[in-house]
Write an enzyme that holds these catalytic residues in place. Structure first.
Site, PDB file in Angstrom:
ATOM      1  N   ASP A  87      38.918  37.056  41.148  1.00  0.00           N
ATOM      2  CA  ASP A  87      38.993  37.531  39.767  1.00  0.00           C
ATOM      3  C   ASP A  87      37.689  38.207  39.397  1.00  0.00           C
ATOM      4  O   ASP A  87      36.637  37.918  39.983  1.00  0.00           O
ATOM      5  CB  ASP A  87      39.276  36.380  38.799  1.00  0.00           C
ATOM      6  CG  ASP A  87      39.787  36.921  37.474  1.00  0.00           C
ATOM      7  OD1 ASP A  87      40.967  37.278  37.392  1.00  0.00           O
ATOM      8  OD2 ASP A  87      38.987  37.032  36.523  1.00  0.00           O
ATOM      9  N   TYR A 165      34.303  40.663  28.076  1.00  0.00           N
ATOM     10  CA  TYR A 165      34.736  39.259  28.201  1.00  0.00           C
ATOM     11  C   TYR A 165      33.624  38.296  27.823  1.00  0.00           C
ATOM     12  O   TYR A 165      33.865  37.267  27.186  1.00  0.00           O
ATOM     13  CB  TYR A 165      35.200  38.967  29.636  1.00  0.00           C
ATOM     14  CG  TYR A 165      36.604  39.457  29.913  1.00  0.00           C
ATOM     15  CD1 TYR A 165      37.701  38.805  29.364  1.00  0.00           C
ATOM     16  CD2 TYR A 165      36.840  40.561  30.715  1.00  0.00           C
ATOM     17  CE1 TYR A 165      38.992  39.257  29.602  1.00  0.00           C
ATOM     18  CE2 TYR A 165      38.120  41.010  30.961  1.00  0.00           C
ATOM     19  CZ  TYR A 165      39.200  40.356  30.399  1.00  0.00           C
ATOM     20  OH  TYR A 165      40.472  40.799  30.625  1.00  0.00           O
TER      21      TYR A 165
HETATM   22  O1  1CP Z   1      46.522  41.064  43.659  1.00  0.00           O
HETATM   23  C1  1CP Z   1      45.475  41.367  43.073  1.00  0.00           C
HETATM   24  O2  1CP Z   1      45.378  42.363  42.327  1.00  0.00           O
HETATM   25  C2  1CP Z   1      44.227  40.565  43.369  1.00  0.00           C
HETATM   26  C3  1CP Z   1      43.883  39.586  42.399  1.00  0.00           C
HETATM   27  C4  1CP Z   1      43.282  39.874  41.043  1.00  0.00           C
HETATM   28  C5  1CP Z   1      42.553  40.973  40.551  1.00  0.00           C
HETATM   29  C6  1CP Z   1      42.264  42.294  41.220  1.00  0.00           C
HETATM   30  C7  1CP Z   1      43.310  38.906  40.031  1.00  0.00           C
HETATM   31  C8  1CP Z   1      43.985  37.599  40.125  1.00  0.00           C
HETATM   32  N1  1CP Z   1      42.557  39.355  38.983  1.00  0.00           N
HETATM   33  C9  1CP Z   1      42.100  40.612  39.258  1.00  0.00           C
HETATM   34  C10 1CP Z   1      41.216  41.455  38.434  1.00  0.00           C
HETATM   35  C11 1CP Z   1      41.142  41.210  36.975  1.00  0.00           C
HETATM   36  N2  1CP Z   1      41.035  40.016  36.301  1.00  0.00           N
HETATM   37  C12 1CP Z   1      41.067  42.235  36.010  1.00  0.00           C
HETATM   38  C13 1CP Z   1      41.047  43.706  36.338  1.00  0.00           C
HETATM   39  C14 1CP Z   1      42.406  44.225  36.540  1.00  0.00           C
HETATM   40  C15 1CP Z   1      43.263  44.318  35.308  1.00  0.00           C
HETATM   41  O3  1CP Z   1      42.904  45.078  34.399  1.00  0.00           O
HETATM   42  O4  1CP Z   1      44.290  43.627  35.271  1.00  0.00           O
HETATM   43  C16 1CP Z   1      40.972  41.646  34.735  1.00  0.00           C
HETATM   44  C17 1CP Z   1      40.886  42.351  33.392  1.00  0.00           C
HETATM   45  C18 1CP Z   1      40.946  40.237  34.933  1.00  0.00           C
HETATM   46  C19 1CP Z   1      40.794  39.189  33.891  1.00  0.00           C
HETATM   47  C20 1CP Z   1      41.954  38.262  33.901  1.00  0.00           C
HETATM   48  N3  1CP Z   1      42.135  37.326  34.869  1.00  0.00           N
HETATM   49  C21 1CP Z   1      43.074  38.258  33.038  1.00  0.00           C
HETATM   50  C22 1CP Z   1      43.306  39.164  31.822  1.00  0.00           C
HETATM   51  C23 1CP Z   1      42.919  38.440  30.573  1.00  0.00           C
HETATM   52  C24 1CP Z   1      43.009  39.257  29.309  1.00  0.00           C
HETATM   53  O5  1CP Z   1      43.835  38.928  28.459  1.00  0.00           O
HETATM   54  O6  1CP Z   1      42.231  40.229  29.146  1.00  0.00           O
HETATM   55  C25 1CP Z   1      43.932  37.231  33.490  1.00  0.00           C
HETATM   56  C26 1CP Z   1      45.235  36.796  32.885  1.00  0.00           C
HETATM   57  C27 1CP Z   1      43.325  36.671  34.658  1.00  0.00           C
HETATM   58  C28 1CP Z   1      43.871  35.610  35.535  1.00  0.00           C
HETATM   59  C29 1CP Z   1      44.395  36.082  36.822  1.00  0.00           C
HETATM   60  N4  1CP Z   1      43.642  36.741  37.761  1.00  0.00           N
HETATM   61  C30 1CP Z   1      44.427  36.968  38.872  1.00  0.00           C
HETATM   62  C31 1CP Z   1      45.732  36.424  38.605  1.00  0.00           C
HETATM   63  C32 1CP Z   1      46.866  36.438  39.558  1.00  0.00           C
HETATM   64  C33 1CP Z   1      45.700  35.873  37.313  1.00  0.00           C
HETATM   65  C34 1CP Z   1      46.842  35.161  36.604  1.00  0.00           C
HETATM   66  C35 1CP Z   1      46.591  33.704  36.420  1.00  0.00           C
HETATM   67  C36 1CP Z   1      47.166  32.769  37.470  1.00  0.00           C
HETATM   68  O7  1CP Z   1      47.699  33.126  38.499  1.00  0.00           O
HETATM   69  O8  1CP Z   1      47.073  31.562  37.204  1.00  0.00           O
END
Ligand code: 1CP
Length: 369
Positions: A87, A165
Site C-alpha cells: 500500500d 493522507y
Molecule cells: O493490485 C494492486 O494494485 C496492488 C495493491 C495496491 C496498490 C497499488 C493496494 C492494496 N493499494 C495500492 C495503492 C494505493 N493505496 C493507492 C493508489 C492507487 C489508487 O488511487 O487507488 C491509494 C490511494 C491507496 C490508499 C488506500 N489503501 C485506500 C483508499 C482510501 C481512500 O478512501 O482514499 C484503500 C481503501 C486502501 C486499502 C487497500 N490497499 C490495497 C487493497 C487491496 C486495499 C483494500 C483493503 C483490503 O483489502 O482490506
C-alpha cells in the site's frame, strides 16, 4: 521456498513475457499488453479468503502473503504484468505515523498532522531498508515465485498524495485540510514534500534492487490541485523522483527500469508529464485517448484508461468498448489498463473479458495493418 535476500538479480528466473516492458520502453509489441490497477484486490474471492480476519497492514508486512496475493490474479487471467501487493501508506508509517485500516472506513490516521509544528513529530532520518525492508522481501520472493511469467511492478504514492493522507487522516472528498496547508504554510508544505521525495527515491531504488522491473508513482489526488498548484506542489517533486531514481540506479549498477506516472485528473499537466523522465504516462478515463495522444505525441507510452465502471456492462459489450479504446490509442506505445482501480463488487469474469478483449482485438489489428 527459501529465498536468499543476497541473491543477485541475475539469479532471477528468465523473463518469458516481455510485452509490457517492450511497450513501456517504446518498442513494438505483437499485442497490446494489459494489467489492471488493483488487480490484487477484494473482487477476487480467493483474495477475501486469504485476507479474512487478518489486519491489512499485518498482511502488508508478511512477504509470503503479499506474494500469494500478487500471484492470485495471474492464475486467473493472462495479464502481462504483476504489481506487488502493498500500500502507498507504508511510507507515512515509516515516518513514524500510526495508520490503521478500519473496516468500512478505510485507512485512518488517529493523529494526522494538524499544523506546521507537527512536522517535528516525523522521523527525519528514516532507515528505509530497516523500516520498509518487508516490502523489499515481498518483492524478491514474488519475483522468484513468478518464475519469469511476467514482469513485476513496484510502486509508491506521490509526495502530494501521501501528504493529503497525512493531513486529512484518511480519505476525503475535498482535501481541504491538506490544501489549507498549501495556502497557510507553503514553506512547511515544501519541507514535507521534500522529505517524502527523499524517502520515495530511496524506497524505489530499493524496490529495483529487490527485483522490481518497472515502477509506478501514484498521484491519485492530483485532481484536487489546479494547474498552478500542481506545477508548484506536485510536478517538481514527481520530476525529481524520476531523475534521481534513474541516476541512483545507474550509479549502483542496477537496471534503469521504466517508470510510469499516474497523476489522476491532472490532464492540464499531460504535456509536462510527457516531457519528464517517465517513459509511461497513465491516464484516467475522463480524457479521450485521441486528445491524450495529441498532447503527448509519441514521446511516451500511454497507459489506461477504460472507465472501471465499464466492467459492470454485459460481457459482450466490454469487447466493443475495448476495441474502440485500442483503435483510438493505436496498438503501439500503449499499455491497456483501467482509468483507476478495480472495485470490490466487480465480477472477476468481466475482468477476464476485458483482458481477453485487449489481446484479441490488438492481435487482429496488428495483423490487418
Ligand atoms: O493490485 C494492486 O494494485 C496492488 C495493491 C495496491 C496498490 C497499488 C493496494 C492494496 N493499494 C495500492 C495503492 C494505493 N493505496 C493507492 C493508489 C492507487 C489508487 O488511487 O487507488 C491509494 C490511494 C491507496 C490508499 C488506500 N489503501 C485506500 C483508499 C482510501 C481512500 O478512501 O482514499 C484503500 C481503501 C486502501 C486499502 C487497500 N490497499 C490495497 C487493497 C487491496 C486495499 C483494500 C483493503 C483490503 O483489502 O482490506
Amino acid at each position: 521456498m527459501e529465498v536468499d535476500q543476497q541473491t543477485p538479480p541475475s539469479k532471477f528466473p528468465e523473463l518469458k513475457n516481455d510485452t509490457f516492458l517492450r511497450a513501456a520502453r517504446g518498442q513494438d509489441t505483437p499485442h497490446v499488453p494489459v494489467w489492471c490497477m488493483r488487480q490484487a484486490g477484494r473482487y477476487l474471492p480467493e483474495f477475501r479468503e486469504l485476507r479474512a480476519g487478518q489486519d491489512f497492514f499485518t498482511t502488508c508486512r508478511t512477504p509470503e502473503t503479499c506474494c500469494e496475493l500478487t500471484l492470485q490474479p495471474l492464475r486467473r487471467f493472462p495479464l502481462d504484468a504483476a504489481i506487488i501487493f502493498s500500500d502507498i501508506l507504508v511510507i507515512p508509517q515509516a515516518l513514524g505515523m500510526e495508520v490503521v485500516m478500519l473496516p468500512g472506513k478505510g485507512p485512518t490516521f488517529p493523529e494526522p498532522l494538524k499544523n506546521a509544528e507537527d512536522l517535528l513529530k516525523l522521523k527525519m532520518n528514516v532507515d528505509v531498508a530497516m523500516e520498509l525492508g518487508y516490502v523489499f522481501e515481498a518483492i524478491t520472493l514474488t519475483r522468484h515465485m513468478l518464475e519469469g511469467k511476467v514482469p513485476l511492478i513496484g510502486f509508491t504514492g506521490a509526495p502530494w498524495t501521501l501528504m493529503t493522507y497525512m493531513i486529512e487522516g484518511g480519505g476525503s472528498n475535498t482535501m481541504s485540510k491538506a490544501k489549507r496547508w498549501l495556502y497557510q504554510y507553503p514553506e512547511a508544505s515544501h519541507s514535507l514534500l521534500s522529505l517524502l521525495t527523499d524517502i520515495i527515491v530511496e524506497y524505489l531504488v530499493g524496490q529495483v534492487a529487490a527485483g522490481a522491473q518497472a515502477l509506478q508513482v501514484f498521484d491519485s489526488h492530483a485532481g484536487c490541485l489546479g494547474p498552478r498548484q500542481f506545477a508548484e506542489f506536485s510536478l517538481p517533486y514527481m520530476r525529481d523522483i524520476a531523475k534521481r531514481v534513474k541516476a541512483k540506479l545507474k550509479e549502483a549498477g542496477l537496471e534503469v527500469v521504466p517508470m510510469i506516472v499516474f497523476a489522476k485528473d491532472a490532464h492540464y499537466a499531460l504535456d509536462e508529464l510527457s516531457q519528464s523522465d517517465y517513459e509511461v504516462v497513465g491516464l484516467d478515463w475522463t480524457i479521450s485517448p485521441k486528445v491524450a495522444r495529441e498532447q503527448t505525441g509519441l514521446r511516451v507510452t500511454l497507459q489506461g484508461n477504460m472507465d472501471p465502471c465499464a466492467l459492470y456492462a454485459p460481457k459482450e459489450k466490454i469487447g466493443n468498448i475495448v476495441k474502440r479504446m485500442i483503435e483510438e490509442f493505436g496498438t503501439q506505445r500503449y499499455i491497456a489498463n483501467l482509468g483507476h482501480g478495480l472495485y470490490p463488487d466487480m465480477d472477476p469474469e468481466h475482468v477476464g473479458a476485458f483482458v481477453e478483449a485487449v489481446h484479441t482485438h490488438s492481435k487482429n489489428m496488428n495483423q490487418s495493418s
